[in-house]
Design a protein around this motif. Structure first.
Motif, PDB file in Angstrom:
ATOM      1  N   PHE A 253       0.841  -1.203   0.000  1.00 37.15           N
ATOM      2  CA  PHE A 253       0.000   0.000   0.000  1.00 37.15           C
ATOM      3  C   PHE A 253       0.871   1.246   0.000  1.00 37.15           C
ATOM      4  O   PHE A 253       0.534   2.244  -0.649  1.00 37.15           O
ATOM      5  CB  PHE A 253      -0.950   0.029   1.197  1.00 37.15           C
ATOM      6  CG  PHE A 253      -1.861   1.225   1.188  1.00 37.15           C
ATOM      7  CD1 PHE A 253      -3.077   1.175   0.525  1.00 37.15           C
ATOM      8  CD2 PHE A 253      -1.487   2.417   1.802  1.00 37.15           C
ATOM      9  CE1 PHE A 253      -3.911   2.288   0.478  1.00 37.15           C
ATOM     10  CE2 PHE A 253      -2.312   3.531   1.766  1.00 37.15           C
ATOM     11  CZ  PHE A 253      -3.531   3.468   1.103  1.00 37.15           C
ATOM     12  N   GLN A 254       1.980   1.208   0.726  1.00 39.86           N
ATOM     13  CA  GLN A 254       2.878   2.353   0.756  1.00 39.86           C
ATOM     14  C   GLN A 254       3.437   2.654  -0.636  1.00 39.86           C
ATOM     15  O   GLN A 254       3.582   3.820  -1.018  1.00 39.86           O
ATOM     16  CB  GLN A 254       4.029   2.096   1.742  1.00 39.86           C
ATOM     17  CG  GLN A 254       3.589   1.971   3.190  1.00 39.86           C
ATOM     18  CD  GLN A 254       2.958   3.247   3.719  1.00 39.86           C
ATOM     19  OE1 GLN A 254       3.430   4.341   3.435  1.00 39.86           O
ATOM     20  NE2 GLN A 254       1.883   3.110   4.485  1.00 39.86           N
ATOM     21  N   LYS A 255       3.718   1.608  -1.409  1.00 40.36           N
ATOM     22  CA  LYS A 255       4.176   1.807  -2.789  1.00 40.36           C
ATOM     23  C   LYS A 255       3.081   2.442  -3.635  1.00 40.36           C
ATOM     24  O   LYS A 255       3.345   3.327  -4.457  1.00 40.36           O
ATOM     25  CB  LYS A 255       4.624   0.476  -3.390  1.00 40.36           C
ATOM     26  CG  LYS A 255       5.914  -0.062  -2.792  1.00 40.36           C
ATOM     27  CD  LYS A 255       6.323  -1.358  -3.465  1.00 40.36           C
ATOM     28  CE  LYS A 255       7.614  -1.896  -2.864  1.00 40.36           C
ATOM     29  NZ  LYS A 255       8.053  -3.171  -3.502  1.00 40.36           N
ATOM     30  N   LEU A 256       1.847   1.983  -3.441  1.00 43.64           N
ATOM     31  CA  LEU A 256       0.707   2.567  -4.161  1.00 43.64           C
ATOM     32  C   LEU A 256       0.560   4.041  -3.807  1.00 43.64           C
ATOM     33  O   LEU A 256       0.340   4.879  -4.696  1.00 43.64           O
ATOM     34  CB  LEU A 256      -0.572   1.814  -3.835  1.00 43.64           C
ATOM     35  CG  LEU A 256      -1.876   2.420  -4.352  1.00 43.64           C
ATOM     36  CD1 LEU A 256      -1.880   2.502  -5.868  1.00 43.64           C
ATOM     37  CD2 LEU A 256      -3.078   1.641  -3.840  1.00 43.64           C
ATOM     38  N   ALA A 257       0.698   4.376  -2.549  1.00 45.66           N
ATOM     39  CA  ALA A 257       0.562   5.772  -2.112  1.00 45.66           C
ATOM     40  C   ALA A 257       1.602   6.647  -2.801  1.00 45.66           C
ATOM     41  O   ALA A 257       1.297   7.775  -3.222  1.00 45.66           O
ATOM     42  CB  ALA A 257       0.712   5.849  -0.601  1.00 45.66           C
ATOM     43  N   LYS A 258       2.814   6.153  -2.962  1.00 48.17           N
ATOM     44  CA  LYS A 258       3.861   6.910  -3.648  1.00 48.17           C
ATOM     45  C   LYS A 258       3.544   7.085  -5.122  1.00 48.17           C
ATOM     46  O   LYS A 258       3.803   8.134  -5.705  1.00 48.17           O
ATOM     47  CB  LYS A 258       5.204   6.235  -3.460  1.00 48.17           C
ATOM     48  CG  LYS A 258       5.753   6.319  -2.044  1.00 48.17           C
ATOM     49  CD  LYS A 258       7.093   5.642  -1.904  1.00 48.17           C
ATOM     50  CE  LYS A 258       7.615   5.752  -0.487  1.00 48.17           C
ATOM     51  NZ  LYS A 258       8.915   5.060  -0.313  1.00 48.17           N
ATOM     52  N   MET A 259       2.961   6.060  -5.737  1.00 50.13           N
ATOM     53  CA  MET A 259       2.554   6.163  -7.146  1.00 50.13           C
ATOM     54  C   MET A 259       1.527   7.272  -7.322  1.00 50.13           C
ATOM     55  O   MET A 259       1.566   8.037  -8.295  1.00 50.13           O
ATOM     56  CB  MET A 259       1.935   4.847  -7.622  1.00 50.13           C
ATOM     57  CG  MET A 259       2.879   3.692  -7.805  1.00 50.13           C
ATOM     58  SD  MET A 259       1.931   2.262  -8.421  1.00 50.13           S
ATOM     59  CE  MET A 259       2.856   0.930  -7.690  1.00 50.13           C
ATOM     60  N   ARG A 260       0.598   7.334  -6.384  1.00 48.15           N
ATOM     61  CA  ARG A 260      -0.474   8.324  -6.491  1.00 48.15           C
ATOM     62  C   ARG A 260       0.020   9.739  -6.270  1.00 48.15           C
ATOM     63  O   ARG A 260      -0.595  10.694  -6.731  1.00 48.15           O
ATOM     64  CB  ARG A 260      -1.578   7.983  -5.490  1.00 48.15           C
ATOM     65  CG  ARG A 260      -2.404   6.786  -5.895  1.00 48.15           C
ATOM     66  CD  ARG A 260      -3.364   6.348  -4.836  1.00 48.15           C
ATOM     67  NE  ARG A 260      -4.415   5.490  -5.372  1.00 48.15           N
ATOM     68  CZ  ARG A 260      -5.238   4.768  -4.641  1.00 48.15           C
ATOM     69  NH1 ARG A 260      -5.147   4.798  -3.313  1.00 48.15           N
ATOM     70  NH2 ARG A 260      -6.171   4.011  -5.210  1.00 48.15           N
ATOM     71  N   GLU A 261       1.142   9.880  -5.580  1.00 50.52           N
ATOM     72  CA  GLU A 261       1.709  11.199  -5.338  1.00 50.52           C
ATOM     73  C   GLU A 261       2.537  11.688  -6.527  1.00 50.52           C
ATOM     74  O   GLU A 261       2.787  12.887  -6.650  1.00 50.52           O
ATOM     75  CB  GLU A 261       2.600  11.158  -4.089  1.00 50.52           C
ATOM     76  CG  GLU A 261       1.830  10.955  -2.797  1.00 50.52           C
ATOM     77  CD  GLU A 261       2.746  10.702  -1.617  1.00 50.52           C
ATOM     78  OE1 GLU A 261       3.988  10.662  -1.834  1.00 50.52           O
ATOM     79  OE2 GLU A 261       2.229  10.542  -0.489  1.00 50.52           O
TER      80      GLU A 261
END
Length: 204
Positions: free
Chosen positions: A195-203
């Motif tokens: 999820f942390q990787k996904l959050a970085k993608m979205r940023e």
């Protein structure tokens, strides 16, 4: 290599989350939505609905985000996949509930807040969503009573699918703190490295 169509900021986000959970290699296939490439003849061969997300995994094509997450978990024999027919039914139960009940008012709210000019915004749609969503959250709160995760005592595709919708609800400004079980569970879901990787993608 798996090809994925759709931005991580869209409903495709839960598909990226699953891909990261499974640590599968994948290629992002860009689609210019403003240029309506999702309605192009080539893309309609992949998803005849002209929507995102979709994946191509070898000779297999799958569209609809929660079908994609389920397919990936099962095909790649992930611990996130069901191990029995009962688990499978309960994972589908929570996933369908999140998609049909909880996500609908959340998306209606999102559209009004993000895509409709303020002078044309339907504030009644937003108010209706704010009234109905807490009722749905009560269902989830009860479902998590005395449990770490939704199905069995491990993180599964059901948690990923439902948490992706609850995260949207939370990002719209709905406070989860009054729902102690949901708040605890969401923190556990969001602490996962995938999820942390996904959050970085979205940023990005």
């Amino acid at each position: 290599m798996i090809k994925i169509y759709g931005s991580a900021r869209s409903s495709a986000g839960r598909c990226y989350w699953m891909l990261e959970e499974l640590q599968l290699p994948y290629e992002v296939m860009p689609l210019n939505m403003k240029e309506r490439e999702h309605k192009s003849e080539d893309y309609l061969k992949i998803n005849p609905n002209g929507k995102i997300p979709a994946i191509v995994d070898g000779d297999v094509t799958v569209w609809e985000s929660m079908a994609i997450t389920s397919y990936l978990a099962k095909k790649y024999q992930s611990p996130l996949a069901p191990r029995t027919p009962v688990e499978d039914a309960h994972m589908m139960q929570w996933s369908f509930w999140a998609l049909v009940d909880l996500q609908k008012p959340a998306v209606d709210w999102l559209i009004q807040e993000m895509f409709v000019p303020e002078d044309k915004r339907n504030h009644q749609v937003i108010e209706d969503a704010k009234k109905i969503i807490p009722n749905y959250l009560k269902t989830l709160e009860r479902g998590l009573e005395g449990k770490t995760y939704l199905v069995d005592e491990r993180f599964t595709v059901a948690d990923l699918n439902v948490a992706s919708v609850v995260h949207l609800v939370n990002s719209l400004g709905m406070d989860l703190a009054p729902h102690k079980n949901i708040d605890r569970w969401m923190k556990a879901c969001k602490d996962r490295p995938a999820f942390q990787k996904l959050a970085k993608m979205r940023e990005a």
